[in-house]
Scaffold this motif. Structure first.
Motif, PDB file in Angstrom:
ATOM      1  N   PRO A 147       0.894  -1.215  -0.134  1.00 32.86           N
ATOM      2  CA  PRO A 147      -0.024  -0.021   0.109  1.00 32.86           C
ATOM      3  C   PRO A 147       0.824   1.408   0.004  1.00 32.86           C
ATOM      4  CG  PRO A 147      -0.982  -1.609   1.704  1.00 32.86           C
ATOM      5  CD  PRO A 147       0.395  -2.159   1.127  1.00 32.86           C
ATOM      6  N   ASP A 150       1.727   1.857  -3.396  1.00 28.92           N
ATOM      7  CA  ASP A 150       0.680   2.288  -4.349  1.00 28.92           C
ATOM      8  C   ASP A 150       0.373   3.652  -3.897  1.00 28.92           C
ATOM      9  OD1 ASP A 150      -1.496   1.543  -5.897  1.00 28.92           O
ATOM     10  OD2 ASP A 150      -2.624   2.208  -4.169  1.00 28.92           O
ATOM     11  N   ARG A 151       0.461   4.094  -2.881  1.00 26.27           N
ATOM     12  CA  ARG A 151       0.291   5.479  -2.344  1.00 26.27           C
ATOM     13  C   ARG A 151       0.930   6.744  -2.921  1.00 26.27           C
ATOM     14  NH1 ARG A 151       1.142   9.129   1.775  1.00 26.27           N
ATOM     15  NH2 ARG A 151       2.579   7.889   2.823  1.00 26.27           N
TER      16      ARG A 151
END
Length: 247
Positions: A147, A150-151
Protein backbone atom coordinates in the motif's frame (compact mmCIF):
# COMPACT_ATOMS: atom_id res chain seq x y z
CA UNK A 1 12.90 21.96 -19.17
CA UNK A 2 14.09 18.36 -18.99
CA UNK A 3 15.71 16.47 -16.13
CA UNK A 4 19.41 17.16 -15.58
CA UNK A 5 21.33 13.91 -16.17
CA UNK A 6 24.84 14.21 -14.74
CA UNK A 7 26.48 11.34 -16.60
CA UNK A 8 30.27 10.99 -16.98
CA UNK A 9 30.21 12.86 -20.31
CA UNK A 10 28.88 16.06 -18.72
CA UNK A 11 31.33 18.88 -18.05
CA UNK A 12 28.88 20.80 -15.85
CA UNK A 13 25.27 21.58 -14.93
CA UNK A 14 24.44 23.19 -18.28
CA UNK A 15 25.57 20.12 -20.20
CA UNK A 16 23.61 17.89 -17.83
CA UNK A 17 20.41 19.55 -19.06
CA UNK A 18 21.26 18.37 -22.60
CA UNK A 19 22.30 14.80 -21.78
CA UNK A 20 19.08 13.32 -23.15
CA UNK A 21 19.29 15.38 -26.34
CA UNK A 22 22.87 14.20 -26.86
CA UNK A 23 21.66 10.61 -26.67
CA UNK A 24 18.95 11.37 -29.21
CA UNK A 25 21.51 13.01 -31.48
CA UNK A 26 23.80 9.96 -31.35
CA UNK A 27 20.96 7.62 -32.31
CA UNK A 28 19.80 9.90 -35.14
CA UNK A 29 23.34 10.20 -36.48
CA UNK A 30 23.38 6.44 -37.06
CA UNK A 31 20.30 6.51 -39.32
CA UNK A 32 20.42 10.09 -40.70
CA UNK A 33 16.63 10.62 -41.05
CA UNK A 34 15.36 13.48 -43.20
CA UNK A 35 12.32 14.19 -41.03
CA UNK A 36 12.03 13.83 -37.22
CA UNK A 37 8.99 14.38 -34.99
CA UNK A 38 9.24 15.79 -31.45
CA UNK A 39 6.33 14.27 -29.52
CA UNK A 40 5.54 16.78 -26.80
CA UNK A 41 7.88 19.55 -27.92
CA UNK A 42 6.94 22.30 -25.45
CA UNK A 43 8.45 25.56 -26.68
CA UNK A 44 10.77 23.72 -29.07
CA UNK A 45 14.03 23.71 -27.15
CA UNK A 46 15.04 20.14 -28.02
CA UNK A 47 13.85 20.41 -31.63
CA UNK A 48 15.86 23.56 -32.28
CA UNK A 49 18.94 22.19 -30.49
CA UNK A 50 18.91 19.12 -32.73
CA UNK A 51 18.21 21.09 -35.92
CA UNK A 52 21.26 23.25 -35.22
CA UNK A 53 23.45 20.14 -35.07
CA UNK A 54 22.25 18.04 -37.99
CA UNK A 55 20.60 18.69 -41.40
CA UNK A 56 17.15 17.47 -40.44
CA UNK A 57 13.60 18.75 -40.64
CA UNK A 58 11.78 18.65 -37.31
CA UNK A 59 8.05 18.77 -36.64
CA UNK A 60 7.14 19.46 -33.02
CA UNK A 61 3.76 18.64 -31.46
CA UNK A 62 2.43 20.22 -28.28
CA UNK A 63 -1.03 20.46 -26.73
CA UNK A 64 -0.50 24.19 -26.15
CA UNK A 65 -1.15 26.65 -29.03
CA UNK A 66 0.88 29.22 -27.09
CA UNK A 67 3.88 26.89 -26.87
CA UNK A 68 3.61 26.13 -30.60
CA UNK A 69 3.56 29.86 -31.42
CA UNK A 70 6.57 30.55 -29.18
CA UNK A 71 8.48 27.66 -30.75
CA UNK A 72 7.72 28.94 -34.28
CA UNK A 73 8.97 32.39 -33.30
CA UNK A 74 12.16 30.96 -31.79
CA UNK A 75 12.80 28.91 -34.95
CA UNK A 76 12.61 32.03 -37.12
CA UNK A 77 14.88 34.01 -34.81
CA UNK A 78 17.51 31.24 -34.96
CA UNK A 79 17.31 30.90 -38.74
CA UNK A 80 15.57 27.52 -38.60
CA UNK A 81 12.10 28.54 -39.75
CA UNK A 82 12.33 26.55 -42.99
CA UNK A 83 13.32 23.31 -41.28
CA UNK A 84 11.35 23.45 -38.02
CA UNK A 85 7.57 23.40 -37.82
CA UNK A 86 5.39 23.27 -34.71
CA UNK A 87 1.77 22.15 -34.36
CA UNK A 88 -0.78 22.33 -31.56
CA UNK A 89 -2.46 18.96 -31.12
CA UNK A 90 -2.51 15.53 -29.50
CA UNK A 91 0.39 13.31 -30.57
CA UNK A 92 -1.86 10.26 -30.14
CA UNK A 93 -4.26 11.55 -32.82
CA UNK A 94 -3.84 11.98 -36.59
CA UNK A 95 -2.33 15.33 -37.55
CA UNK A 96 -1.22 16.80 -40.91
CA UNK A 97 2.33 15.45 -40.69
CA UNK A 98 4.26 13.58 -43.36
CA UNK A 99 5.80 10.20 -42.54
CA UNK A 100 8.99 10.45 -40.49
CA UNK A 101 12.27 8.61 -40.21
CA UNK A 102 12.42 9.08 -36.44
CA UNK A 103 10.46 10.42 -33.48
CA UNK A 104 11.30 11.07 -29.86
CA UNK A 105 9.30 11.70 -26.70
CA UNK A 106 11.14 13.25 -23.74
CA UNK A 107 9.13 13.15 -20.51
CA UNK A 108 5.89 13.15 -22.51
CA UNK A 109 4.86 9.51 -23.02
CA UNK A 110 3.65 9.30 -19.41
CA UNK A 111 1.29 12.22 -20.17
CA UNK A 112 -0.31 10.37 -23.12
CA UNK A 113 -4.02 9.61 -22.64
CA UNK A 114 -3.24 5.92 -23.18
CA UNK A 115 0.04 4.14 -24.01
CA UNK A 116 -1.61 1.80 -26.51
CA UNK A 117 -2.91 4.81 -28.47
CA UNK A 118 0.57 6.33 -28.37
CA UNK A 119 2.26 3.34 -30.00
CA UNK A 120 -0.59 2.82 -32.46
CA UNK A 121 -0.26 6.38 -33.73
CA UNK A 122 3.54 6.25 -33.98
CA UNK A 123 3.29 3.00 -35.93
CA UNK A 124 1.18 4.92 -38.46
CA UNK A 125 3.51 7.93 -38.52
CA UNK A 126 6.93 6.27 -38.71
CA UNK A 127 8.49 4.68 -41.77
CA UNK A 128 9.78 1.09 -41.64
CA UNK A 129 13.19 1.10 -39.98
CA UNK A 130 12.51 4.42 -38.21
CA UNK A 131 13.60 5.01 -34.64
CA UNK A 132 11.26 5.84 -31.75
CA UNK A 133 13.22 7.22 -28.79
CA UNK A 134 11.56 7.59 -25.40
CA UNK A 135 12.96 9.07 -22.20
CA UNK A 136 10.64 9.16 -19.20
CA UNK A 137 9.80 7.95 -15.71
CA UNK A 138 8.74 4.30 -15.57
CA UNK A 139 7.42 2.17 -12.76
CA UNK A 140 9.75 -0.66 -11.79
CA UNK A 141 6.91 -3.20 -11.82
CA UNK A 142 3.41 -3.47 -13.22
CA UNK A 143 1.69 -3.60 -9.82
CA UNK A 144 2.69 -2.01 -6.50
CA UNK A 145 4.13 -4.45 -3.95
CA UNK A 146 2.43 -2.83 -0.95
CA UNK A 147 0.00 0.00 0.00
CA UNK A 148 2.83 2.46 0.69
CA UNK A 149 4.26 2.09 -2.81
CA UNK A 150 0.78 2.32 -4.30
CA UNK A 151 0.02 5.52 -2.33
CA UNK A 152 3.15 7.34 -3.49
CA UNK A 153 2.77 6.19 -7.09
CA UNK A 154 -0.81 7.45 -7.13
CA UNK A 155 0.28 10.74 -5.64
CA UNK A 156 2.95 11.14 -8.31
CA UNK A 157 0.62 10.15 -11.15
CA UNK A 158 -2.26 12.35 -10.00
CA UNK A 159 -0.09 15.34 -9.07
CA UNK A 160 1.65 15.48 -12.42
CA UNK A 161 -1.31 14.13 -14.44
CA UNK A 162 0.36 10.99 -15.77
CA UNK A 163 -2.33 8.63 -17.09
CA UNK A 164 0.33 6.52 -18.83
CA UNK A 165 2.76 5.96 -15.97
CA UNK A 166 3.67 2.31 -16.58
CA UNK A 167 6.61 -0.05 -16.22
CA UNK A 168 9.20 -0.14 -18.99
CA UNK A 169 8.36 -3.84 -19.43
CA UNK A 170 4.69 -3.04 -20.10
CA UNK A 171 5.63 -0.27 -22.50
CA UNK A 172 7.96 -2.62 -24.35
CA UNK A 173 5.19 -5.21 -24.64
CA UNK A 174 2.80 -2.61 -26.07
CA UNK A 175 5.46 -1.34 -28.45
CA UNK A 176 6.08 -4.88 -29.69
CA UNK A 177 2.36 -5.36 -30.34
CA UNK A 178 2.49 -2.37 -32.68
CA UNK A 179 5.55 -3.46 -34.63
CA UNK A 180 8.42 -1.95 -32.61
CA UNK A 181 11.56 -3.78 -31.50
CA UNK A 182 13.47 -2.64 -28.41
CA UNK A 183 17.07 -1.78 -29.31
CA UNK A 184 18.31 -0.23 -26.05
CA UNK A 185 17.16 0.38 -22.50
CA UNK A 186 19.38 2.67 -20.42
CA UNK A 187 18.68 3.46 -16.77
CA UNK A 188 19.62 7.12 -16.17
CA UNK A 189 18.44 7.21 -12.55
CA UNK A 190 21.98 6.92 -11.08
CA UNK A 191 22.88 10.18 -12.84
CA UNK A 192 20.06 12.22 -11.28
CA UNK A 193 20.64 14.47 -8.29
CA UNK A 194 17.75 13.81 -5.94
CA UNK A 195 16.25 16.43 -3.63
CA UNK A 196 17.62 16.14 -0.05
CA UNK A 197 15.22 14.61 2.47
CA UNK A 198 15.15 17.82 4.54
CA UNK A 199 14.07 19.80 1.48
CA UNK A 200 11.34 17.26 0.78
CA UNK A 201 9.95 17.86 4.27
CA UNK A 202 9.82 21.60 3.59
CA UNK A 203 8.08 20.97 0.26
CA UNK A 204 5.55 18.80 2.04
CA UNK A 205 4.67 21.69 4.35
CA UNK A 206 4.46 24.12 1.42
CA UNK A 207 1.93 21.91 -0.36
CA UNK A 208 -0.68 22.72 2.30
CA UNK A 209 -0.36 26.50 2.13
CA UNK A 210 -3.83 27.95 1.42
CA UNK A 211 -2.39 30.81 -0.66
CA UNK A 212 -1.26 28.39 -3.37
CA UNK A 213 -3.48 27.68 -6.33
CA UNK A 214 -4.72 24.06 -6.59
CA UNK A 215 -2.62 23.47 -9.72
CA UNK A 216 0.53 24.60 -7.91
CA UNK A 217 -0.20 22.41 -4.90
CA UNK A 218 -0.82 19.47 -7.21
CA UNK A 219 2.47 20.04 -9.02
CA UNK A 220 4.39 20.30 -5.75
CA UNK A 221 2.78 17.11 -4.44
CA UNK A 222 3.64 15.27 -7.65
CA UNK A 223 7.24 16.48 -7.55
CA UNK A 224 7.67 15.41 -3.95
CA UNK A 225 6.15 12.02 -4.71
CA UNK A 226 8.52 11.55 -7.66
CA UNK A 227 11.52 12.12 -5.41
CA UNK A 228 10.21 9.60 -2.89
CA UNK A 229 9.49 7.05 -5.63
CA UNK A 230 12.98 7.46 -7.09
CA UNK A 231 14.63 7.09 -3.68
CA UNK A 232 12.61 3.97 -2.89
CA UNK A 233 13.26 2.43 -6.31
CA UNK A 234 9.58 2.41 -7.30
CA UNK A 235 10.26 4.62 -10.34
CA UNK A 236 13.27 4.74 -12.67
CA UNK A 237 14.22 7.35 -15.26
CA UNK A 238 15.00 5.42 -18.44
CA UNK A 239 15.97 5.99 -22.07
CA UNK A 240 14.41 3.46 -24.47
CA UNK A 241 15.21 3.10 -28.15
CA UNK A 242 12.80 1.25 -30.47
CA UNK A 243 12.90 0.48 -34.20
CA UNK A 244 9.79 0.37 -36.38
CA UNK A 245 9.86 -2.94 -38.16
CA UNK A 246 8.42 -3.63 -41.61
CA UNK A 247 4.65 -4.31 -41.51
Amino acid sequence: IHRAVRDPDCAGPREALRSVERRILRHLADTAPDHVVDLGCGVGSSALWLAERMPVRVTGITLSPLQAALAEKAAVLRGLGERCRFLAGDFCSPLPIEAAGAAYAVESLSHAPAPRAFFARQAELLLPGALLLVCDDFRTRDAAADPEEDRWLRRFSEGWRLPSLRSSEEMTRLAREHGFTLLADEDLTPFLRLTPRAALAVRGLAESLPVLKPAVRSSLAGGTALQVCLREGWVRYRFLAFRREHP
